[in-house]
Design a protein around this motif. Sequence first.
Motif, PDB file in Angstrom:
ATOM      1  N   LEU A 146     -14.790  20.397  90.088  1.00 24.98           N
ATOM      2  CA  LEU A 146     -15.990  20.522  89.712  1.00 24.98           C
ATOM      3  C   LEU A 146     -17.071  19.841  89.200  1.00 24.98           C
ATOM      4  O   LEU A 146     -18.198  19.463  89.390  1.00 24.98           O
ATOM      5  CB  LEU A 146     -15.696  21.806  89.055  1.00 24.98           C
ATOM      6  N   LEU A 147     -16.798  19.220  88.345  1.00 30.10           N
ATOM      7  CA  LEU A 147     -18.365  18.470  87.384  1.00 30.10           C
ATOM      8  C   LEU A 147     -18.413  17.023  87.862  1.00 30.10           C
ATOM      9  O   LEU A 147     -19.431  16.855  88.435  1.00 30.10           O
ATOM     10  CB  LEU A 147     -17.086  17.491  86.174  1.00 30.10           C
ATOM     11  N   VAL A 148     -17.335  16.102  88.951  1.00 33.08           N
ATOM     12  CA  VAL A 148     -17.693  15.538  90.357  1.00 33.08           C
ATOM     13  C   VAL A 148     -18.877  15.818  90.670  1.00 33.08           C
ATOM     14  O   VAL A 148     -20.080  15.294  91.536  1.00 33.08           O
ATOM     15  CB  VAL A 148     -16.378  14.906  90.770  1.00 33.08           C
ATOM     16  N   ALA A 149     -18.215  16.928  91.925  1.00 39.17           N
ATOM     17  CA  ALA A 149     -19.221  17.547  92.546  1.00 39.17           C
ATOM     18  C   ALA A 149     -20.421  17.784  91.622  1.00 39.17           C
ATOM     19  O   ALA A 149     -22.118  17.738  92.394  1.00 39.17           O
ATOM     20  CB  ALA A 149     -18.696  18.958  93.347  1.00 39.17           C
ATOM     21  N   LEU A 150     -20.640  18.301  90.800  1.00 38.20           N
ATOM     22  CA  LEU A 150     -22.127  18.564  89.887  1.00 38.20           C
ATOM     23  C   LEU A 150     -22.291  17.528  90.011  1.00 38.20           C
ATOM     24  O   LEU A 150     -24.206  17.501  89.987  1.00 38.20           O
ATOM     25  CB  LEU A 150     -21.906  19.469  88.696  1.00 38.20           C
ATOM     26  N   ALA A 151     -21.971  16.022  89.182  1.00 41.57           N
ATOM     27  CA  ALA A 151     -22.736  14.998  89.807  1.00 41.57           C
ATOM     28  C   ALA A 151     -23.271  13.789  90.889  1.00 41.57           C
ATOM     29  O   ALA A 151     -23.989  13.907  90.538  1.00 41.57           O
ATOM     30  CB  ALA A 151     -21.791  13.769  88.727  1.00 41.57           C
ATOM     31  N   GLU A 152     -22.710  14.434  92.175  1.00 38.96           N
ATOM     32  CA  GLU A 152     -23.120  14.269  93.385  1.00 38.96           C
ATOM     33  C   GLU A 152     -24.969  14.923  93.344  1.00 38.96           C
ATOM     34  O   GLU A 152     -25.765  14.492  94.790  1.00 38.96           O
ATOM     35  CB  GLU A 152     -22.131  14.377  93.832  1.00 38.96           C
ATOM     36  N   LEU A 153     -24.400  15.729  92.899  1.00 41.06           N
ATOM     37  CA  LEU A 153     -26.626  16.817  92.925  1.00 41.06           C
ATOM     38  C   LEU A 153     -27.558  15.785  92.549  1.00 41.06           C
ATOM     39  O   LEU A 153     -27.305  15.265  90.702  1.00 41.06           O
ATOM     40  CB  LEU A 153     -26.265  17.790  92.285  1.00 41.06           C
ATOM     41  N   PRO A 154     -28.366  15.460  93.307  1.00 43.10           N
ATOM     42  CA  PRO A 154     -29.047  14.467  92.976  1.00 43.10           C
ATOM     43  C   PRO A 154     -30.629  15.153  92.490  1.00 43.10           C
ATOM     44  O   PRO A 154     -31.464  15.127  91.493  1.00 43.10           O
ATOM     45  CB  PRO A 154     -30.120  14.088  94.358  1.00 43.10           C
ATOM     46  N   ASP A 155     -30.568  16.647  92.483  1.00 42.92           N
ATOM     47  CA  ASP A 155     -31.972  17.473  92.009  1.00 42.92           C
ATOM     48  C   ASP A 155     -31.379  18.437  90.613  1.00 42.92           C
ATOM     49  O   ASP A 155     -32.170  19.411  90.421  1.00 42.92           O
ATOM     50  CB  ASP A 155     -33.181  17.723  92.588  1.00 42.92           C
ATOM     51  N   LEU A 156     -30.193  18.188  90.778  1.00 46.68           N
ATOM     52  CA  LEU A 156     -30.118  19.955  89.289  1.00 46.68           C
ATOM     53  C   LEU A 156     -30.770  19.705  88.305  1.00 46.68           C
ATOM     54  O   LEU A 156     -30.680  18.352  87.628  1.00 46.68           O
ATOM     55  CB  LEU A 156     -28.324  19.131  89.719  1.00 46.68           C
ATOM     56  N   THR A 157     -31.266  20.351  87.687  1.00 48.84           N
ATOM     57  CA  THR A 157     -32.242  20.109  86.309  1.00 48.84           C
ATOM     58  C   THR A 157     -31.671  21.153  85.370  1.00 48.84           C
ATOM     59  O   THR A 157     -31.661  20.286  83.833  1.00 48.84           O
ATOM     60  CB  THR A 157     -34.082  20.573  87.072  1.00 48.84           C
ATOM     61  N   GLU A 158     -30.584  21.548  85.745  1.00 48.45           N
ATOM     62  CA  GLU A 158     -30.571  23.041  84.322  1.00 48.45           C
ATOM     63  C   GLU A 158     -28.802  22.904  84.951  1.00 48.45           C
ATOM     64  O   GLU A 158     -28.740  23.028  85.690  1.00 48.45           O
ATOM     65  CB  GLU A 158     -31.043  24.405  83.667  1.00 48.45           C
ATOM     66  N   LEU A 159     -28.459  22.772  83.664  1.00 50.16           N
ATOM     67  CA  LEU A 159     -26.339  22.711  83.476  1.00 50.16           C
ATOM     68  C   LEU A 159     -26.063  23.737  82.592  1.00 50.16           C
ATOM     69  O   LEU A 159     -26.659  23.183  81.023  1.00 50.16           O
ATOM     70  CB  LEU A 159     -25.673  21.922  83.928  1.00 50.16           C
ATOM     71  N   GLY A 160     -25.212  25.012  82.363  1.00 60.06           N
ATOM     72  CA  GLY A 160     -25.243  25.897  81.603  1.00 60.06           C
ATOM     73  C   GLY A 160     -23.845  26.268  81.716  1.00 60.06           C
ATOM     74  O   GLY A 160     -22.841  25.981  82.678  1.00 60.06           O
ATOM     75  N   MET A 161     -22.689  26.323  80.299  1.00 57.45           N
ATOM     76  CA  MET A 161     -22.001  26.400  80.668  1.00 57.45           C
ATOM     77  C   MET A 161     -21.165  27.405  78.953  1.00 57.45           C
ATOM     78  O   MET A 161     -21.148  27.096  78.330  1.00 57.45           O
ATOM     79  CB  MET A 161     -21.020  25.578  80.493  1.00 57.45           C
ATOM     80  N   GLY A 162     -20.191  28.416  79.329  1.00 56.44           N
ATOM     81  CA  GLY A 162     -20.147  29.113  78.737  1.00 56.44           C
ATOM     82  C   GLY A 162     -18.558  29.388  78.244  1.00 56.44           C
ATOM     83  O   GLY A 162     -17.564  29.026  79.082  1.00 56.44           O
TER      84      GLY A 162
END
Length: 445
Positions: A146-162
């Motif tokens: 899941l984290l690797v897939a997030l790293a592949e998103l080129p324009d992700l601006t905000e990530l929050g984790m609870g």
Amino acid sequence: MLTSNPSSAIENVATETWSECLSHMDLTVQRNMMQTCKFFREMCLPLVFKKECVLLHVDPCIPNQEQDLRALMHSLALSKSSVHAPLVRKLTLSYNEDNFRAWEPTVADVKYLRSMFTNLCVKLFPRFTNLREVYIVSNRNIDKALLVALAELPDLTELGMGSAKFGMLDLSNGTRIRVRKLGIFNNVSDYDSKKAATVLDVFSGERLEDLTILSRVYSPKIMRSLTQQNNNALLKSIRLELDPKELKTLVAFLVSSPNLESLRVSLVKSSSRLRSSGVSVPEVLPRLPSSALPQLRSFSGVEELAKMIVPGRPVQHINVEARCRLWHSGKNNILDRRPEELNMLLARLAASIIPIKHLGLEDYVLENGLLDTIASHTPNISSVLLNLKQEIDMVGDSPDKGFISKDEVYFDDTIKHSQNLADQQSRFFLPSVQHLPYMVCILLP
């Protein structure tokens, strides 16, 4: 003047004008407008999706996991739509394995469900080509895929984790998640599944502008990674919960963040979630080089850190968090502070290279002479936040322009009070005309 043809009248108005008008309408109106005609549907669709979030939630208490996941895929059919998928900006992922009372799964069932959920999320990410924000809530280790897939998103601006838990040290091959705003909110649960590890190399500092880590466990690990990367030039704002033992790690991280403007550090005991309250600060603090933090404008933290960080820097907004606050039976007990302690603190804070505009002193009680002392050290002050010895009901007039926040309690000559405020008022409120421009007090819970 409107023509006899409504469609023609609508089309005669510039698209930019309609876009501006529709953007000021609330979500309900925008949805209703979408139902009127094709023109308004095309105009409102991006606005509606801009305000909506897609929620992926799997409840492990449902016995039939496959049926649950099929229903989930059906509800997310928009991910396959060339019209709707590009409009999705925010995605919330929720996975919970806590409650198994309604269903007693085997270990294999749980692993299967977790794997199916992770695979579904990984497939969905690239379909939402304009995805900008992702928020993840999970009470288990966040899957590496899941984290690797997030790293592949080129324009992700905000990530929050609870309630975040990380079961790995890095993502391999130098892969890192690049975002502008990162938040880890472990207020409820802060468990370390890799206690021996000192570094969590998952996030990149390359694009990072705003960092919030409310986690005693992961703050030092992430700070070490970002310090080693040494590319934190864009970082403007930091908010941390930190064990006092990790102050050396904090100093090294601050040195690597040359353009930082806002810093908030709450010290947390390893055995308690009480922020700064009752925390023992080391007598000898690590040295912060005078060349560090040349752009710092705002600081919030305990007194010892304020004395270390503020002098010699352009800090205008200062909040000194309480360390002497003890909680018993829901009451707020403030330990007495001596006048000479305040004078020593204010002398250090006044060493800021620009005038202080806002000052919060959570450890100090509003009493006779206190405002005079503050004013003598900070003549250009605009607002002051202090504490009260007892709860007082009061309502002031609307604050004048320039005051800070509307949810503070403002004192002026129209104070309405209960109990024996009148007696206190005669001691330090009146006559205090010279202090009225900045007299602001808070009631701590």
